[in-house]
Design an enzyme around this catalytic site. Structure first.
Site, PDB file in Angstrom:
ATOM      1  NE  ARG A  75      80.329  87.669 -47.998  1.00 41.35           N
ATOM      2  CZ  ARG A  75      79.601  86.596 -47.757  1.00 41.35           C
ATOM      3  NH1 ARG A  75      80.194  85.484 -47.352  1.00 41.35           N
ATOM      4  NH2 ARG A  75      78.296  86.617 -47.925  1.00 41.35           N
ATOM      5  CE1 TYR A  90      79.901  97.337 -50.431  1.00 40.41           C
ATOM      6  CE2 TYR A  90      78.604  98.150 -52.266  1.00 40.41           C
ATOM      7  CZ  TYR A  90      79.769  98.147 -51.537  1.00 40.41           C
ATOM      8  OH  TYR A  90      80.804  98.964 -51.920  1.00 40.41           O
ATOM      9  CD  GLU A  91      79.646  92.004 -52.600  1.00 38.34           C
ATOM     10  OE1 GLU A  91      79.336  90.798 -52.559  1.00 38.34           O
ATOM     11  OE2 GLU A  91      79.569  92.681 -53.633  1.00 38.34           O
ATOM     12  N   GLY A  92      76.867  90.801 -48.106  1.00 33.76           N
ATOM     13  CA  GLY A  92      76.534  90.106 -46.869  1.00 33.76           C
ATOM     14  C   GLY A  92      76.556  91.068 -45.707  1.00 33.76           C
TER      15      GLY A  92
END
Length: 591
Positions: free
Chosen positions: A294, A434-436
């Site tokens: 992140r 992406y990645e949350g």
């Protein structure tokens, strides 16, 4: 074709004059002398401009292709990957016990910015490997580390993270991938994963997939999830490659951007895997990768925008359009360059002030990670945990906006593919997802991180800002920074108070304002970074800096941010204070 030059002077300024890395007491930072970091960054910049950047547009145009179960990366990627390996760039901040160079994460972060700016899609192959390396390094057994890490450090083998399935993204408790225990201690992994970056390619001889799956006895939701090491090729006891495992690429996703990176559908058909970390504690091990990833995605958000900005500046100086309203500035030409016009200046100053603040914020975050890991500083660990959703969410939102603004400078040419600005916009867009996804980052910030450890870490941040403002209240030249920062911090505290007073009795009131809170927090963080950079610039000028123009430019850019961007905190606070009613007013069927 767009070009890119690594902003090494700006990076050195943050490292040595703002963070003052060699004075921090973090183990390993004593090696980060200015001459050393300059040499590393200059060498990385040379690789970026000569090897990676020339492949950015062609990689975007060619993309990846699936041939007989193997993904072929764009022309030139294989040779470039070998050059990265030969230069030791994949091992920069990895453990020397496994072939790494042992440099701090902060230096790896700075080098990472350079490589992402030059070619984001290409850098993802080694970037995902680093995340998988970190998870195994922290949670693996001694045997697992010895088997996988040396090859992953060198990138002879690359790594992935497999979370998402067709029916579940953020809600990982819904996953269906199964892990069946075997008599030999391994597991049979069966299921399908989607959106797997670098899931299959021709750059490495083996790919080590880290796969979330449900093993028997774990219960419902994420509590039943475990993490498994599932190599593409099984590894023999002597370290050589054995049989092909039961994992195969089903297809390559057709994406909006990052075409040079293979985003794959991965099918696991009784593949052999080994538990990584504790059984039914897979989320704990996965978040070792996710938190690092992140911050890395936040870096991607501004790094792609940095490349777009550099090209927009060049275009604005070269493109002749109209005359300055205050009088002709290019009498020998038919028109003045775009950069004379106030609205173009506004656009470029929005970009410049964000990018330099974002770099300082990200480097500070990387420093906190080093402080937490190398100095075992629990407060630093808590603070970067608080900051991670802000770094990821705010910097990628604003990074995409900045790339769009750079495209806007080009006018109609910005919309034409051959000028390259479209690619920056398309590539930057994924970082918000992406990645949350960023909405999830905002929920994480408000729903979990603010209250962590009884609110200790957000209170420590408020005290940090308060102390900075108090220390510099009477410092000549700091007035344009201290006043706006103090006001913005009060807005942030008022927003936090709103959540405390309303969140328990009406959770929607807090969650409806979470996205605004993430941006409000991000602006305050960049305001603090600009305050620190302004102080460093004033000190350099007072000491008779050899390049005063550099520091005067820093101060002017910082004053712009404080005057034109930081006041957005009041808008975000007003939205938060409106509560949930405007957001939730319509019934679902009214949409």
């Amino acid at each position: 074709m767009p070009s890119y030059t690594a902003p090494t002077k700006d990076m050195q300024f943050v490292l040595h004059e703002v963070l003052k890395v060699t004075e921090t007491g973090v183990p390993g930072y004593e090696d980060l002398e200015a001459d050393f970091t300059e040499a590393v960054l200059e060498a990385a910049g040379k690789v970026a401009s000569e090897v990676l950047a020339p492949l950015n547009a062609s990689g975007d145009q060619e993309g990846c292709h699936l041939e007989n179960g193997v993904v072929r990366t764009p022309k030139g990627f294989k040779a470039a990957f070998e050059a990265m390996k030969d230069g030791g760039w994949t091992a920069l901040d990895c453990d020397p016990e496994y072939g790494g160079q042992g440099m701090p994460y902060l230096l790896g972060c700075a080098v990472g910015e350079i490589f992402v700016s030059a070619n984001m899609a290409f850098n993802m192959y080694q970037g995902l490997t680093h995340g998988a390396y970190s998870a195994i390094h922290v949670h693996g057994t001694p045997e697992q580390k010895a088997t996988y890490l040396p090859k992953m450090v060198s990138c002879d083998w690359t790594g992935t993270m497999n979370l998402t399935e067709p029916h579940c993204g953020t809600d990982l408790g819904l996953m269906r991938t199964k892990a069946e225990p075997q008599d030999d201690g391994s597991y049979r992994i069966t299921g399908q994963k989607i959106f797997i970056s670098a899931g299959e390619h021709d750059l490495a001889e083996n790919i080590i997939h880290l796969v979330l799956a449900k093993a028997p006895g774990g219960g419902e939701g994420t509590k039943g999830v475990s993490l498994f090491i599932v190599p593409k090729f099984l590894v023999n006891e002597d370290g050589s490659l054995g049989d092909r495992n039961g994992v195969a690429v089903g297809s390559i996703e057709e994406k909006m951007g990052i075409h040079g990176n293979a985003t794959c559908v991965m099918n696991y058909d009784g593949a052999k895997g080994w538990l990584l970390g504790d059984l039914h504690k897979g989320m704990r091990a996965m978040f070792t990768m996710m938190n690092e990833a992140r911050l890395g995605v936040g870096l991607q958000g501004y790094a792609v925008a940095e490349a777009a900005y550099q090209n927009a500046v060049t275009y604005a100086k070269d493109r002749l359009q109209g005359r300055a309203v205050t009088g002709v500035e290019n009498p020998s030409g038919p028109a003045d360059p775009l950069i004379v016009h106030p609205d173009i200046r506004r656009n470029l100053m929005d970009q410049k002030s964000f990018l330099e603040g974002a770099r300082a914020f990200t480097f500070w975050g990387a420093h906190l990670i080093d402080r937490g890991h190398r100095a075992e500083d629990a407060d630093a660990e808590g603070l970067i945990s608080l900051m991670t959703p802000v770094i990821k969410g705010f910097l990628t939102d604003k990074g995409f906006e900045t790339a769009v603004n750079a495209q806007q400078v080009y006018g109609g040419h910005g919309y034409i593919e051959e000028w390259g600005m479209s690619q920056f916009v398309r590539d930057a867009r994924i970082a918000m997802i992406y990645e949350g996804a960023n909405g999830v980052q905002a929920l994480d910030l408000v729903g979990r991180k603010l209250a962590a450890d009884g609110g200790k870490h957000v209170m420590a941040f408020f005290e940090m800002v308060k102390a900075f403002c108090k220390e510099n209240a009477e410092v000549e030249g700091m007035e344009p920074f201290v006043g706006p920062l103090k006001a913005a911090s009060k807005d942030l505290q008022a927003a936090g108070m709103f959540f405390m007073q309303n969140g328990m009795k009406n959770p929607n009131a807090a969650l409806a304002g979470s996205y605004d809170f993430m941006h409000l927090f991000g602006h305050v963080c960049l305001g603090l970074m600009w305050g620190r950079m302004a102080k460093a610039a004033l000190e350099a000028l007072a000491a008779g800096a050899a390049d005063p123009a550099f520091y005067e430019t820093k101060l002017a850019t910082g004053r712009y941010y404080m005057a034109r961007q930081l006041p957005m905190t009041a808008t975000h606070l007003a939205r938060i204070n409106s509560g949930a009613d405007p957001v939730m007013a319509l019934a679902a069927e009214a949409f």
